[in-house]
Design an enzyme around this catalytic site. Structure first.
Site, PDB file in Angstrom:
ATOM      1  N   LYS A  37       0.856  -1.182   0.000  1.00 13.32           N
ATOM      2  CA  LYS A  37       0.000   0.000   0.000  1.00 13.32           C
ATOM      3  C   LYS A  37       0.895   1.236   0.000  1.00 13.32           C
ATOM      4  CE  LYS A  37      -4.392   0.770   2.398  1.00 13.32           C
ATOM      5  NZ  LYS A  37      -5.037   0.640   3.707  1.00 13.32           N
TER       6      LYS A  37
HETATM    7  O1  G3P Z   1      -9.526   1.697   4.641  1.00  9.29           O
HETATM    8  C1  G3P Z   1      -9.159   2.925   5.190  1.00  9.29           C
HETATM    9  C2  G3P Z   1      -9.754   3.039   6.532  1.00  9.29           C
HETATM   10  O2  G3P Z   1      -9.050   2.259   7.454  1.00  9.29           O
HETATM   11  C3  G3P Z   1      -9.954   4.409   7.011  1.00  9.29           C
HETATM   12  O3  G3P Z   1     -11.161   4.369   7.641  1.00  9.29           O
HETATM   13  O4  G3P Z   1     -12.906   5.100   9.153  1.00  9.29           O
HETATM   14  O5  G3P Z   1     -10.515   5.752   9.568  1.00  9.29           O
HETATM   15  O6  G3P Z   1     -11.771   6.774   7.698  1.00  9.29           O
HETATM   16  P1  G3P Z   1     -11.610   5.572   8.578  1.00  9.29           P
END
Ligand code: G3P
Length: 217
Positions: free
Chosen positions: A83
């Site tokens: 990634k």
């Molecule tokens: O896949 C990316 C994710 O981990 C981010 O999620 O909820 O932190 O925006 P969030």
């Protein structure tokens, strides 16, 4: 549509893998921190549970160091997907790695133009963050729609991996648009099964079955 679990927690990954619904896993430095586990160790363990891609993120900001980190990460297992952030150095790293046959997930995508760059750099996956997009007053689903349109216009192979999924409606809308993959916290994936009429139906059937006085086994 492929389902990836967005977590570095082993138990929910095992639970989802046992359902046959899990096609891969995505992690990021925040999820590794949350797990409290050693990055290399937990990534190796996850790669042994799922056959599909397991995203492991570089933390360097420059291309040279990203390549060095990717070299270490891709030795963990054959199903590791590197990634990289959506920056010029990240795109350069993406190109070098995919030319070499390594899967790459270009992350932190917040515009369709950025997604276009990721496809041109040969990304295996691009990760538009819909939840964070919504948080900032935009419509995350508009972003997915635009990326789908652009990728279809030019027949790019890069898969749209909807990330930062917060609820089941994000999953439904992504599937309607035709996103290739979505990654969500395990509790969101599990919540997809919920329906009050399913629960009510089971309750009614069981009540009537009991009244028959029969048993199957
Ligand atoms: O896949 C990316 C994710 O981990 C981010 O999620 O909820 O932190 O925006 P969030």
């Amino acid at each position: 549509m492929k389902f990836f679990a967005d977590t570095a927690e082993i138990e929910p990954i095992k639970e989802l893998a046992a359902t046959g619904l899990l096609d891969g896993v995505t992690t990021n430095p925040s999820l590794i921190h949350k797990s409290g586990r050693d990055f290399m160790e937990v990534t190796k363990e996850i790669c042994g549970i799922v056959d599909g891609p397991v995203s492991a993120e570089v933390v360097a900001l420059d291309h040279e160091t990203m390549m060095k980190e990717a070299e270490v990460l891709r030795k963990i297992a054959d199903n590791v997907c590197i990634k990289v952030p959506l920056t010029i150095d990240g795109l350069k790293t993406c190109k070098a790695l995919t030319d070499d046959g390594t899967m790459v997930n270009v992350t932190l995508c917040f515009s369709a133009n950025q997604a276009l760059l990721a496809a041109k750099a040969g990304a295996t996956f691009v990760s538009p963050f819909v939840g964070r997009h919504d948080d900032n007053g935009f419509d995350g689903m508009d972003l997915i729609r635009d990326i789908r349109l652009i990728y279809d216009n030019y027949l790019y192979d890069t898969e749209i991996l909807v990330a930062s999924v917060r609820h089941t409606t994000h999953v439904l809308e992504s599937a309607k648009i035709g996103a290739d993959v979505m990654t969500a916290p395990p509790k969101v994936i599990m919540a997809l099964v919920n329906h009050v009429l399913t629960d009510k139906g089971i309750e009614g059937f069981l009540k009537d079955w009991k009244a028959t006085g029969q048993s199957i086994i």
